[in-house]
Design a protein around this motif. Structure first.
Motif, PDB file in Angstrom:
ATOM      1  N   PHE A  71       0.841  -1.190   0.000  1.00  0.00           N
ATOM      2  CA  PHE A  71       0.000   0.000   0.000  1.00  0.00           C
ATOM      3  C   PHE A  71       0.880   1.246   0.000  1.00  0.00           C
ATOM      4  CE2 PHE A  71      -2.914  -3.039   2.230  1.00  0.00           C
ATOM      5  CZ  PHE A  71      -3.834  -3.124   1.188  1.00  0.00           C
ATOM      6  N   ILE A  72       0.452   2.244  -0.756  1.00  0.00           N
ATOM      7  CA  ILE A  72       1.200   3.492  -0.817  1.00  0.00           C
ATOM      8  C   ILE A  72       1.285   4.108   0.587  1.00  0.00           C
ATOM      9  CG2 ILE A  72       1.333   5.791  -1.843  1.00  0.00           C
ATOM     10  CD1 ILE A  72       1.709   3.517  -3.822  1.00  0.00           C
ATOM     11  N   GLY A  73       2.492   4.473   0.997  1.00  0.00           N
ATOM     12  CA  GLY A  73       2.694   5.093   2.298  1.00  0.00           C
ATOM     13  C   GLY A  73       2.790   4.121   3.454  1.00  0.00           C
ATOM     14  N   SER A  74       2.701   2.819   3.180  1.00  0.00           N
ATOM     15  CA  SER A  74       2.759   1.809   4.242  1.00  0.00           C
ATOM     16  C   SER A  74       4.202   1.561   4.661  1.00  0.00           C
ATOM     17  CB  SER A  74       2.140   0.498   3.752  1.00  0.00           C
ATOM     18  OG  SER A  74       2.965  -0.085   2.748  1.00  0.00           O
ATOM     19  N   ILE A  90      -6.189   1.685   6.105  1.00  0.00           N
ATOM     20  CA  ILE A  90      -5.947   1.665   4.673  1.00  0.00           C
ATOM     21  C   ILE A  90      -6.802   2.703   3.949  1.00  0.00           C
ATOM     22  CG2 ILE A  90      -5.947   0.226   2.613  1.00  0.00           C
ATOM     23  CD1 ILE A  90      -5.922  -2.206   4.548  1.00  0.00           C
ATOM     24  N   PRO A  91      -6.165   3.704   3.339  1.00  0.00           N
ATOM     25  CA  PRO A  91      -6.916   4.597   2.458  1.00  0.00           C
ATOM     26  C   PRO A  91      -7.038   3.918   1.093  1.00  0.00           C
ATOM     27  CG  PRO A  91      -4.655   5.342   2.613  1.00  0.00           C
ATOM     28  CD  PRO A  91      -4.756   4.086   3.443  1.00  0.00           C
ATOM     29  N   THR A  92      -8.154   3.291   0.842  1.00  0.00           N
ATOM     30  CA  THR A  92      -8.271   2.451  -0.349  1.00  0.00           C
ATOM     31  C   THR A  92      -8.596   3.231  -1.610  1.00  0.00           C
ATOM     32  OG1 THR A  92     -10.607   2.013   0.109  1.00  0.00           O
ATOM     33  CG2 THR A  92      -9.010   0.494   1.059  1.00  0.00           C
ATOM     34  N   VAL A  93      -8.900   4.518  -1.475  1.00  0.00           N
ATOM     35  CA  VAL A  93      -9.267   5.334  -2.645  1.00  0.00           C
ATOM     36  C   VAL A  93      -8.499   6.653  -2.612  1.00  0.00           C
ATOM     37  CG1 VAL A  93     -11.142   6.531  -3.846  1.00  0.00           C
ATOM     38  CG2 VAL A  93     -11.572   4.306  -2.773  1.00  0.00           C
ATOM     39  N   GLU A  94      -7.904   7.008  -3.752  1.00  0.00           N
ATOM     40  CA  GLU A  94      -7.273   8.313  -3.948  1.00  0.00           C
ATOM     41  C   GLU A  94      -7.863   8.934  -5.204  1.00  0.00           C
ATOM     42  OE1 GLU A  94      -5.125   9.784  -2.004  1.00  0.00           O
ATOM     43  OE2 GLU A  94      -4.604   8.143  -0.633  1.00  0.00           O
ATOM     44  N   SER A  95      -8.000  10.260  -5.220  1.00  0.00           N
ATOM     45  CA  SER A  95      -8.588  10.910  -6.400  1.00  0.00           C
ATOM     46  C   SER A  95      -7.966  12.275  -6.625  1.00  0.00           C
ATOM     47  CB  SER A  95     -10.106  11.045  -6.237  1.00  0.00           C
ATOM     48  OG  SER A  95     -10.416  11.926  -5.172  1.00  0.00           O
ATOM     49  N   GLY A 121     -11.303  13.355 -14.507  1.00  0.00           N
ATOM     50  CA  GLY A 121     -11.150  12.849 -13.154  1.00  0.00           C
ATOM     51  C   GLY A 121     -10.297  11.596 -13.107  1.00  0.00           C
ATOM     52  N   TYR A 122      -9.677  11.378 -11.956  1.00  0.00           N
ATOM     53  CA  TYR A 122      -8.832  10.198 -11.746  1.00  0.00           C
ATOM     54  C   TYR A 122      -9.145   9.624 -10.372  1.00  0.00           C
ATOM     55  CZ  TYR A 122      -4.622   7.462 -10.637  1.00  0.00           C
ATOM     56  OH  TYR A 122      -3.752   6.461 -10.259  1.00  0.00           O
ATOM     57  N   ILE A 123      -9.512   8.331 -10.323  1.00  0.00           N
ATOM     58  CA  ILE A 123      -9.757   7.637  -9.059  1.00  0.00           C
ATOM     59  C   ILE A 123      -8.936   6.349  -9.055  1.00  0.00           C
ATOM     60  CG2 ILE A 123     -11.430   6.443  -7.593  1.00  0.00           C
ATOM     61  CD1 ILE A 123     -13.579   8.311  -8.575  1.00  0.00           C
ATOM     62  N   GLN A 124      -8.128   6.183  -8.021  1.00  0.00           N
ATOM     63  CA  GLN A 124      -7.374   4.943  -7.833  1.00  0.00           C
ATOM     64  C   GLN A 124      -7.982   4.163  -6.679  1.00  0.00           C
ATOM     65  OE1 GLN A 124      -3.468   5.217  -6.026  1.00  0.00           O
ATOM     66  NE2 GLN A 124      -2.675   3.582  -7.343  1.00  0.00           N
ATOM     67  N   ILE A 125      -8.322   2.894  -6.927  1.00  0.00           N
ATOM     68  CA  ILE A 125      -8.819   2.004  -5.872  1.00  0.00           C
ATOM     69  C   ILE A 125      -7.756   0.946  -5.639  1.00  0.00           C
ATOM     70  CG2 ILE A 125     -10.656   0.446  -5.120  1.00  0.00           C
ATOM     71  CD1 ILE A 125     -12.523   1.788  -7.084  1.00  0.00           C
ATOM     72  N   THR A 126      -7.222   0.893  -4.421  1.00  0.00           N
ATOM     73  CA  THR A 126      -6.130  -0.033  -4.115  1.00  0.00           C
ATOM     74  C   THR A 126      -6.608  -1.340  -3.497  1.00  0.00           C
ATOM     75  OG1 THR A 126      -5.793   1.007  -1.950  1.00  0.00           O
ATOM     76  CG2 THR A 126      -4.492   1.848  -3.792  1.00  0.00           C
ATOM     77  N   ASP A 127      -7.871  -1.392  -3.048  1.00  0.00           N
ATOM     78  CA  ASP A 127      -8.393  -2.582  -2.378  1.00  0.00           C
ATOM     79  C   ASP A 127      -9.901  -2.410  -2.247  1.00  0.00           C
ATOM     80  OD1 ASP A 127      -8.223  -5.046  -1.229  1.00  0.00           O
ATOM     81  OD2 ASP A 127      -6.972  -4.450   0.454  1.00  0.00           O
ATOM     82  N   PHE A 128     -10.625  -3.510  -2.092  1.00  0.00           N
ATOM     83  CA  PHE A 128     -12.071  -3.445  -1.881  1.00  0.00           C
ATOM     84  C   PHE A 128     -12.383  -3.937  -0.466  1.00  0.00           C
ATOM     85  CE2 PHE A 128     -11.668  -3.666  -6.492  1.00  0.00           C
ATOM     86  CZ  PHE A 128     -12.525  -2.659  -6.904  1.00  0.00           C
ATOM     87  N   ASP A 129     -12.198  -3.042   0.506  1.00  0.00           N
ATOM     88  CA  ASP A 129     -12.500  -3.341   1.903  1.00  0.00           C
ATOM     89  C   ASP A 129     -13.851  -2.753   2.280  1.00  0.00           C
ATOM     90  OD1 ASP A 129     -10.160  -4.749   2.366  1.00  0.00           O
ATOM     91  OD2 ASP A 129      -9.045  -2.965   2.965  1.00  0.00           O
ATOM     92  N   SER A 130     -14.245  -2.948   3.528  1.00  0.00           N
ATOM     93  CA  SER A 130     -15.556  -2.464   3.971  1.00  0.00           C
ATOM     94  C   SER A 130     -15.674  -0.952   3.893  1.00  0.00           C
ATOM     95  CB  SER A 130     -15.824  -2.939   5.405  1.00  0.00           C
ATOM     96  OG  SER A 130     -14.827  -2.454   6.284  1.00  0.00           O
ATOM     97  N   VAL A 131     -14.523  -0.238   3.915  1.00  0.00           N
ATOM     98  CA  VAL A 131     -14.550   1.231   3.871  1.00  0.00           C
ATOM     99  C   VAL A 131     -14.525   1.771   2.440  1.00  0.00           C
ATOM    100  CG1 VAL A 131     -13.418   1.429   6.113  1.00  0.00           C
ATOM    101  CG2 VAL A 131     -12.023   1.339   4.039  1.00  0.00           C
ATOM    102  N   LEU A 142       6.391   0.308  -7.929  1.00  0.00           N
ATOM    103  CA  LEU A 142       5.014   0.376  -7.460  1.00  0.00           C
ATOM    104  C   LEU A 142       4.317   1.610  -8.000  1.00  0.00           C
ATOM    105  CD1 LEU A 142       2.824  -0.829  -5.650  1.00  0.00           C
ATOM    106  CD2 LEU A 142       3.772   0.483  -3.749  1.00  0.00           C
ATOM    107  N   THR A 143       5.016   2.733  -8.051  1.00  0.00           N
ATOM    108  CA  THR A 143       4.447   3.979  -8.579  1.00  0.00           C
ATOM    109  C   THR A 143       5.404   4.564  -9.608  1.00  0.00           C
ATOM    110  OG1 THR A 143       5.486   5.268  -6.810  1.00  0.00           O
ATOM    111  CG2 THR A 143       3.240   4.475  -6.427  1.00  0.00           C
ATOM    112  N   PHE A 144       4.857   5.423 -10.452  1.00  0.00           N
ATOM    113  CA  PHE A 144       5.659   6.070 -11.482  1.00  0.00           C
ATOM    114  C   PHE A 144       5.559   7.579 -11.322  1.00  0.00           C
ATOM    115  CE2 PHE A 144       3.439   2.408 -13.560  1.00  0.00           C
ATOM    116  CZ  PHE A 144       4.525   1.531 -13.592  1.00  0.00           C
ATOM    117  N   GLU A 145       6.589   8.247 -11.791  1.00  0.00           N
ATOM    118  CA  GLU A 145       6.453   9.673 -12.003  1.00  0.00           C
ATOM    119  C   GLU A 145       5.405   9.884 -13.095  1.00  0.00           C
ATOM    120  OE1 GLU A 145       7.822  12.038 -10.252  1.00  0.00           O
ATOM    121  OE2 GLU A 145       8.955  10.621  -9.007  1.00  0.00           O
TER     122      GLU A 145
END
Length: 404
Positions: free
Chosen positions: A132-135, A200-205, A213-223, A382-385
């Protein structure tokens, strides 16, 4: 004289054996001789109930094994071995502590290093799927496809996924050392990592150029559903003209959460259906009350798995968006947790799932509509410029072409 002696000796032995049989019983004779160091080999076979056979094995171990036996551990491992005998790495028995961690992991909060791992069936290896980003794991430098060899000096060879995860997770503030092999660099590396509470912040936008618009979903948890809706509504308030939905490195998660998100994106129709071993079919459908009617691109890669493949497959089959990237992981099986009653539990593969058009993706994956490979030197990042992200650039190009 010698012949009479031999005959007498044999007769005496026969009489002694008969006496012993009458005294201790024929059923106990074999055990009596075994205890005396005399082993008769094959005994008369008989049908045994499973419980009886299990008890006999435990008794043999308890009586003859050269060291003390922890019966509780023996029984717990017997349960694990029974499910491992199926040969499905996703069907697992959990003791009480492991089952608690399993349930916690779907709530979006747990204590660990913030890394999703997967079981490589072909090579029988535990691999990093995505930090996870920032983990703590991402900050330490773990990358997708790293092969985990040891956790705190304990080899994970032969372990199932949950056993390895049990070693990696732990109390906040404690250290764990992962020994990994990185194929791209052909070397082993040690990573000391301090465990943290992972919220876990599972969504970034964010809003990109030309109000895309841009939405990244990193996981599908209850939140995740609430986080997704907050992001989507925020972009709508900013007058977004199109949307890029980034599912790269998303390992999956909860079926009902991805169903709810798909319901926000699709018109009325089938999202996914499952079939069990009896042929029973269960359908998850969008009610059509809401749908996304602007240009849509979904980013996928080889680490997009399970629930993320359900969403990508539904969008592709409904022809409401364009898939860009590389073929997905290929996990088309559905698991459910089952409590046993004493705090322990099971996770069982209960069915196969199929995309709306009937595609079964296990070990196959979902192919993108537009294939865009990441340059080889960037594949394990994991991430790109932003200026290096060729897949995102293609997504922007596709949406801009549709808007013009």
């Amino acid at each position: 004289m010698k012949k009479d002696f031999i005959v007498g000796l044999i007769t005496g032995l026969i009489i002694m054996i008969l006496v012993v049989i009458l005294y201790i019983g024929s059923n106990n004779l074999v055990e009596y001789l075994n205890l005396s160091g005399i082993y008769l080999g094959n005994q008369q076979e008989q049908e045994l109930e499973v419980e009886d056979k299990f008890n006999i094995l435990v008794q043999y171990l308890d009586r003859y094994y050269y060291e003390e036996i922890n019966t509780e551990d023996l029984i717990e491992n017997a349960f694990k071995g029974m499910l491992e005998g199926i040969g499905d790495p996703y069907t697992v028995y959990y003791n009480e502590e492991e089952y608690r961690r399993l349930l916690e992991s779907t709530e979006g909060v747990y204590s660990g290093i913030g890394v999703v791992v997967t079981y490589d069936e072909e090579n029988s290896q535990i691999r990093v799927l995505s930090p996870f980003i920032g983990s703590p794991g991402e900050k330490a430098g773990l990358l997708p496809d790293d092969i985990i060899l040891e956790v705190d000096g304990i080899s994970v060879e032969g372990m199932n996924l949950e056993e390895a995860v049990g070693l990696i997770t732990g109390e906040e503030g404690t250290e764990v050392v992962l020994t990994i092999y990185r194929e791209s660099e052909e070397r082993e590396m040690d990573f000391p990592i301090i465990r943290e509470t992972i919220d876990i912040p599972t969504v970034e936008s964010e809003m990109l150029e030309n109000n895309i618009g841009y939405i990244q979903i990193t996981d599908f948890d209850s939140v995740t559903y609430n986080q997704f809706m907050e992001a989507l509504e925020g972009l709508e308030e900013q007058n977004q003209q199109g949307l890029i939905l980034d599912l790269r490195n998303n390992p999956g998660g909860l079926l009902h959460i991805v169903e709810a998100i798909a319901d926000e994106m699709l018109s009325e129709g089938l999202i996914v259906y499952t079939e069990d071993k009896h042929g029973n079919r269960e359908e998850l459908r969008s009610d059509g009350s809401r749908s996304f009617d602007k240009p849509l691109v979904v980013l996928i890669n080889q680490y997009s798995a399970s629930a993320s493949e359900i969403l990508a497959g539904a969008i592709k089959d409904h022809e409401v968006g364009t898939l860009v990237g590389t073929t997905t992981f290929g996990k088309g099986l559905v698991q459910r947790p089952f409590p046993v009653g004493d705090g322990s539990g099971l996770k069982l593969t209960v069915s196969k799932y199929f995309t709306p058009n009937g595609h079964y993706i296990q070990d196959v994956g979902i192919e993108p509509d537009v294939t865009v490979e990441v340059p080889e030197e960037l594949r394990n990042q994991l991430t790109f410029e932003r200026d290096e992200d060729v897949q995102l650039h293609k997504a922007l190009e596709i949406i801009n072409d549709q808007l013009n």
